[in-house]
Each structure stands twice: as C-alpha cells, then as structure tokens.
Design an enzyme around this catalytic site. Structure first.
Site, short mmCIF file in Angstrom:
data_model
loop_
_atom_site.label_atom_id
_atom_site.label_comp_id
_atom_site.label_asym_id
_atom_site.label_seq_id
_atom_site.Cartn_x
_atom_site.Cartn_y
_atom_site.Cartn_z
N CYS A 6 0.84 -1.19 0.00
CA CYS A 6 0.00 0.00 0.00
C CYS A 6 0.88 1.25 0.00
CB CYS A 6 -0.94 0.08 1.20
SG CYS A 6 -2.11 -1.27 1.28
N ARG A 36 3.89 -0.30 -4.78
CA ARG A 36 3.57 -0.79 -3.44
C ARG A 36 2.21 -1.49 -3.38
NH1 ARG A 36 6.90 1.53 0.31
NH2 ARG A 36 5.50 0.88 1.94
N TRP A 46 -2.81 -2.65 -1.75
CA TRP A 46 -2.46 -4.06 -1.94
C TRP A 46 -3.27 -4.79 -0.89
CZ3 TRP A 46 -0.41 -8.21 0.68
CH2 TRP A 46 0.14 -9.24 -0.11
N ASN A 100 -1.60 1.96 5.80
CA ASN A 100 -0.71 0.95 5.23
C ASN A 100 -0.28 0.06 6.39
OD1 ASN A 100 1.40 -0.48 4.04
ND2 ASN A 100 2.84 1.24 4.24
N GLY A 101 -0.45 -1.26 6.23
CA GLY A 101 -0.05 -2.17 7.31
C GLY A 101 -1.18 -3.14 7.63
N GLU A 105 17.90 -17.52 -7.17
CA GLU A 105 17.52 -16.17 -7.52
C GLU A 105 17.02 -16.11 -8.97
OE1 GLU A 105 16.77 -13.65 -5.99
OE2 GLU A 105 17.01 -11.93 -7.34
N LYS A 154 13.25 -14.83 -10.08
CA LYS A 154 13.01 -13.78 -11.07
C LYS A 154 12.01 -14.29 -12.10
CE LYS A 154 14.25 -10.69 -9.58
NZ LYS A 154 14.65 -10.85 -8.26
N GLU A 167 8.41 -14.67 -10.55
CA GLU A 167 7.71 -13.47 -10.09
C GLU A 167 7.27 -12.56 -11.22
OE1 GLU A 167 9.89 -11.18 -7.12
OE2 GLU A 167 11.75 -11.35 -8.20
N HIS A 212 16.61 -37.33 -6.71
CA HIS A 212 15.79 -37.77 -5.56
C HIS A 212 14.34 -37.35 -5.72
CE1 HIS A 212 19.35 -39.23 -3.60
NE2 HIS A 212 19.95 -38.09 -3.91
N LYS A 249 6.49 -4.52 -3.64
CA LYS A 249 7.93 -4.39 -3.44
C LYS A 249 8.32 -4.46 -1.97
CE LYS A 249 12.04 -2.36 -5.03
NZ LYS A 249 12.48 -3.66 -5.52
C1 G6P Z 1 9.51 -8.51 -1.82
C2 G6P Z 1 10.17 -8.05 -3.11
C3 G6P Z 1 11.48 -8.80 -3.32
C4 G6P Z 1 12.39 -8.62 -2.10
C5 G6P Z 1 11.68 -9.03 -0.81
C6 G6P Z 1 12.47 -8.60 0.41
O1 G6P Z 1 9.07 -9.82 -1.95
O2 G6P Z 1 9.32 -8.27 -4.21
O3 G6P Z 1 12.13 -8.30 -4.48
O4 G6P Z 1 13.54 -9.39 -2.27
O5 G6P Z 1 10.40 -8.40 -0.71
O6 G6P Z 1 12.46 -7.19 0.46
P1 G6P Z 1 13.54 -6.31 1.19
O7 G6P Z 1 13.08 -4.90 0.99
O8 G6P Z 1 13.52 -6.72 2.63
O9 G6P Z 1 14.85 -6.57 0.55
#
Ligand code: G6P
Length: 612
Positions: A2, A27, A76, A102-103, A485, A489, A492, A508, A607
């Site tokens: 949010c 956000r 969100w 927000n929260g 990672e 990517k 997501e 396995h 994010k």
């Molecule tokens: C969200 C973002 C990711 C990020 C993660 C941790 O899921 O989409 O890209 O790695 O949060 O966020 P931070 O701000 O703690 O690195």
C-alpha cells in the site's frame, strides 16, 4: 504494501496526490482512492477498483476534485478483496474522521466488536475502517483533539500501521501516525507533503522528516509538529535527500526493471567505493572495526526473498573464505521459532527497503537477546537501518521495479566485503590475497557491462521460449544460490512455474518432472563442481530437457551438452554470482515482455512487504 500520499498547501491537492501515487504504484495496485478538503467544506472521497489510471479517469486527472488539503492511497489488499468498497480512504459514519492506512491491524476483529457495541456500523471488510472509527470513537468519548484521539487508538491497536487522517473540525490539517510501516514527511515553503516513500514527493521537496516509530505528526501548510505516543512534543531533525529525482524515473527505458538491470554496474561500483579506501576495506562508517569483527564467532544472516538469496551466496563465500560458520534463515521462520543464538554471534539482516515486516521482527528478536545486529539496507532512514546496532548502506539508489535487481547486486557486494574483512581479521588470508580479492572486486562493474552487451542473445532465446510452462534451474554450491535467484526472477515476473534445485538432488524426485521440451538452466561457474553439474545436465537432457548452460568464458566443453550457452567473464569464483545473475535477470525480464506481462508490477506482489 500500500502506498500513502498527502498534500497540504495552496495548490489543487488531487493532482499532486495522483502524481505521488503514480510513483508508489509498485507498493500496491488493486484499487486506489483520494479524500480532499476545500477549506471548511465537507470532505470529498473518490475511489476506484483497479489500477491508478481508473481513478485518474474518474477524476479527470484530479482536476474534478477541488481542495488543497488531501490524502490518497493505492492498495495491496490484505483484509477484504480488491473492490471500490474496500478501497481507501475510509470514513467514519458521520464523516468526522477520514483516513488511509498501510499495514495490518491484527486485533481488528476485537476492536470492531467493541465499536459494534457502541452502535458503529461497517461498510467494508477492512481493518482500516475499524482504525478510523476507533479514532472517531475516542474523539467523541473523551472530547479531545486529534493528537489525543490518535494516541488513544494507537495504544489499543496491535500490528503495524502508517496512518494519514483528516478531521472535520480541523480542515487545514493532516495528522499522521506510524508504527513499523514507513512514512516520510516533506515541507517546502507553505506546502507539506507526506508519502510512504521518498520518490513520491521528491519532485516537490528534498527536505524530509522520517517520523519515528509510534510517533504522531500534525501537518499544517508548510509545517510539521511531532509528538510521541504520550502526546509529548518531540523535536525531529529534517534530512536533505541527496539523490536525484531522475533516479526514480525510467530515463528512456521501457520498464524500470530493465533500467535497474543496466544500473547494476553503477550500484556495485558505488557500493565498493564507499568501503574500499586506499586499497583496503574500511567499514568504519558501518561501525565495524577489525577488533569487533575479530570477536565474532559465527554469523546468522536473516532476510526474505532475493535478500535471502544474497545470504545463501554469502554463506558459501564467508564460510569458505573466512572460515566462519554462517547460518542463513528466512526471517518469517526465524522470528517464530526459538533460534539458538550465541552472545558472540553477529546477526545480519539484509533488506532493500529496510521495512520488510518479518526482517524487522527478526532484527528485534536478535536485539532483545542482546546479540549484535548489522543491517545491510538500501533505503536511508528506514526502520531496519535505524534500529540495527550497525548499518551498512548499499548504494543502489531508489529501486522501483517490484522484482529487485540492482539492490540485490549491491547487497552481494556488502557480503563479499564482509567476507574478505572477516577472512583478514581471522588470519585466513595473507596480505597478497587480500589485495587481489579487492582488486578483483573492483573489476566487477566492467565485467557486468560486458555481460549486459550480450543481452540480445538472451532476448532472442526468451522470445523463442516465451510459452514455456515449467522451468528448472540447477547448480551446485554458489551456483545453487544463483539458481534460486534466477528461478525467483522467472516466476515473479513471467509467471512461469519454475524451481531451483541443487543439481545433485534432482535424482531424488524432481527428475520425474522432466519431459520432452522442459526448459532447464544449468549454472556452472564453479570449476570444482563444473563436471558434476554437467553430468546432471546430461541426465536431464537424455530425458528430453532443452538445456541452457551458463558458465564462464573458456568452459566451451559445455556446448557438447547444452543446446544454448551464455558465457560470463572470468572472475574470482567467490564473486561469480554478481555476473551470472545478470543473464538470468534478463531471461526473466525478456520472457515477461514477450508474454506481454506487466514487468514492473507483477500480479499479487508488492515491493515492500510490510505485513507478515
Ligand atoms: C519482496 C520483493 C522482493 C524482495 C523481498 C524482500 O518480496 O518483491 O524483491 O527481495 O520483498 O524485500 P527487502 O526490501 O527486505 O529486501
């Protein structure tokens, strides 16, 4: 999660609010709304389900709403599905209090029942409506002003919040309060701005206040006064934001993500330059002296998402280079068990935003146990940066795309630098090795540029396989961390089902999922493990997989097995993640583009995850 904005000045608020919200859409973006006051007139509230542009169309880009004091929100969803009814702002029954949030308010059911007993009714399923009505309830019950009523509500609310609220009887003021959710306030001349994140207000002011945890602020036109939860005034120093507004714009790129992928060499160069002084590493700005590092017996890295993957790569580097035991934990798990911590541990919390709820809670847990904490954080003034005993700032600049790239790369540098310094103070490397590792570190930005030059091949490959359904990323050691990672990517932003496996573990179970045409990416940057991973690649190929290989220049034998190979420049194998991740970021990016998806704002994600 949010985004909140607010404006109090002499211009038309709604236009400024929409502009600010457009910078915060990363956000949350399932619905949005505005509340605007014009002097003593009643507040006008407009909300819309869907992206921000729906709200902009509904209000003629804000021009249809008159008033120069207002608040806005992009959502969100947590409590209540995305809908106009659940969109913020929320308003009390007699329109006395209106606010955005927000929260997450954890005890909202209990508070709702209390309010229902006092004849309040509820039109939405949100916890926010409960918070707004609770403030209204206290205002009426005690016949007090906004600061007192908000403070009373805050003592009852459990959870995290950043609240921006307006009151009928105080038409020229906005009130804000926060606990564990970010909020920044900016002033310039006769105007005041507030937002969840700096980019939303940077166009208007660089003079910002980071309101503290459990503090309240009264915002007039060009003024900001702060109070603690006991309603006592507190003095806050303002900070000058030094980075450029352009850093938060797309600057000619089609998406923020591809722009940020290209900014990685700079993010890495800047972060290295901040700690490498005269050919040695100086961590004094982060408060980490050699004596202090020498006293650390083991390291616990705690993080979420990509930051957790940085921790996994860091574990291999630190253990092997510095000979120090390293544990890596997901913050959401760490915080709810009873982790074994030793007084001589160093707990490192890695976070781009510095606001991730689980990471923040993990940090607090370590602090409560009296363990030394280090935050590796990108956002200046964020909660983790302020609360950690020591803070190492990554210099990636503002990152806007939901899927992290440049902050991840800058975080890797932080863990390498720590590993090298720990190795030095623990006597694990000689002066020559120390120097050569630092030299090698400094070559990374140029080598990253070289990887980026190869992007068209990956674009071609991504277009060809854009309808892939399942993907596997395999590797051993550091290559497994890179695979995790790369796989994240992919899922997501491209919504392709994808999994990362330790290559040796495939047999396995997972190998049964491989069939004709399954896309498998084999990561082979570690010479000691190269042959082993190649064999695992051959095993999946013989079961029909289409193979992409990722290795360093020189390892051309991989072409006997892989159908398509991407090469990266040679570097110290400790630092391979920094180069190998780029083709995988590009693969995720181009696949998402080829599938016509919203790269920067993937569905269901946000994010900054400020709820657990
Ligand atoms: C969200 C973002 C990711 C990020 C993660 C941790 O899921 O989409 O890209 O790695 O949060 O966020 P931070 O701000 O703690 O690195």
């Amino acid at each position: 999660m949010c985004g909140i904005v607010g404006y109090n000045g002499n211009r038309n608020a709604a236009e400024i609010l929409l502009e600010g919200l457009s910078k915060l859409e990363y956000r949350g973006y399932d619905s949005a709304g505005l509340a605007v006051r014009n002097g003593t007139s009643d507040v006008e509230v407009v909300k819309a389900k869907g992206r921000l542009r729906v709200l902009a169309e509904k209000t003629n880009d804000g021009k249809a709403l008159k008033g120069n004091c207002g608040i806005g929100h992009t959502r969100w969803a947590t409590h209540g599905e995305p809908s106009e009814k659940n969109a913020h702002p929320h308003i009390s029954d007699d329109r006395n209090v209106v606010g955005v949030h927000n929260g997450i308010i954890e005890n909202y059911q209990e508070l709702k029942e209390k309010l229902l007993r006092h004849q309040y009714t509820f039109y939405s399923n949100t916890d926010t409506e409960v918070a707004i009505k609770l403030i209204d309830y206290y205002m009426k019950k005690y016949q007090e002003g906004p600061i007192d009523s908000i403070a009373r509500a805050m003592t009852r609310i459990k959870g995290s919040y950043a609240l921006a609220v307006m009151f009928k009887e105080y038409p020229e003021e906005i009130y804000v309060a926060r606990k564990d959710s970010p909020m920044v306030i900016g002033t310039k001349g006769e105007e005041t701005f507030l937002a969840s994140d700096v980019p939303a207000i940077l166009k208007y002011t660089r003079n910002v206040y980071y309101i503290g945890n459990q503090q309240i602020a009264r915002l007039g036109k060009g003024s900001a006064e702060f109070y603690d939860i006991d309603r006592e005034p507190v003095e806050l120093e303002s900070t000058e934001v030094t980075w450029d507004a352009e850093a938060a714009e797309k600057g000619g790129f089609e998406h923020f993500m591809i722009k940020e992928i290209h900014e990685q060499p700079k993010a890495v160069r800047d972060t290295i330059a901040s700690v490498v002084k005269e050919d040695s590493i100086d961590l004094s700005e982060a408060g980490l002296s050699d004596e202090l590092l020498a006293g650390v017996h083991s390291v616990v890295i705690v993080a979420c998402g990509s930051a957790y993957h940085v921790g996994l790569a860091g574990q291999y580097v630190m253990e092997s280079l510095a000979g120090i035991p390293v544990r890596v934990e997901l913050a959401s798990e760490f915080r709810y068990r009873d982790p074994l911590l030793d007084p001589k541990d160093l707990v490192i919390v890695i976070s781009q935003s510095g606001e991730t709820a689980d990471s923040l809670a993990a940090l607090r847990l370590a602090k409560e146990r009296g363990i030394m904490t280090l935050g590796i954080v990108n956002v200046v003034g964020s909660s983790i940066a302020r609360e950690a005993d020591r803070t190492f700032y990554t210099l990636a600049g503002p990152e806007i795309a939901v899927a992290t790239t440049k902050a991840y790369s800058a975080q890797l540098i932080a863990v390498y630098v720590l590993a090298i310094q720990l190795a030095k103070v623990r006597g694990k490397i000689d002066a020559e090795t120390y120097r050569s590792l630092i030299d090698e570190l400094q070559t990374l930005p140029k080598k990253m540029d070289r990887v980026l030059e190869d992007k068209e091949r990956i674009q071609w490959f991504a277009a060809k396989y854009s309808n892939a359904k399942d993907m596997f990323f395999i590797g051993r050691g550091i290559d497994y961390a890179i695979s995790m990672e790369g796989s994240l990517k992919m899922k997501e932003i491209s919504y392709v089902h994808s999994e990362a496996y330790a290559a040796g573990e495939l047999k396995h179970g997972t190998i049964s999922l491989v069939e004709d045409g399954t896309l498998v990416v084999g990561v082979c940057t570690q010479s000691r493990l190269y042959e082993k991973t190649l064999s695992n690649m051959a095993e999946v190929k013989s079961r029909g997989a289409y193979l992409m290989g990722l290795t360093s220049y020189g390892n051309y034998a991989i072409e006997d097995t892989a159908d398509f190979t991407v090469y990266i420049p040679r570097t110290s194998e400790y630092f391979a993640t920094s180069l190998a991740i780029i083709p995988l970021q590009l693969l995720g990016y181009y696949l998402s583009v080829a599938r016509g998806l919203n790269v920067d704002k993937p569905r269901n994600l946000a994010k900054s995850v400020t709820v657990e």
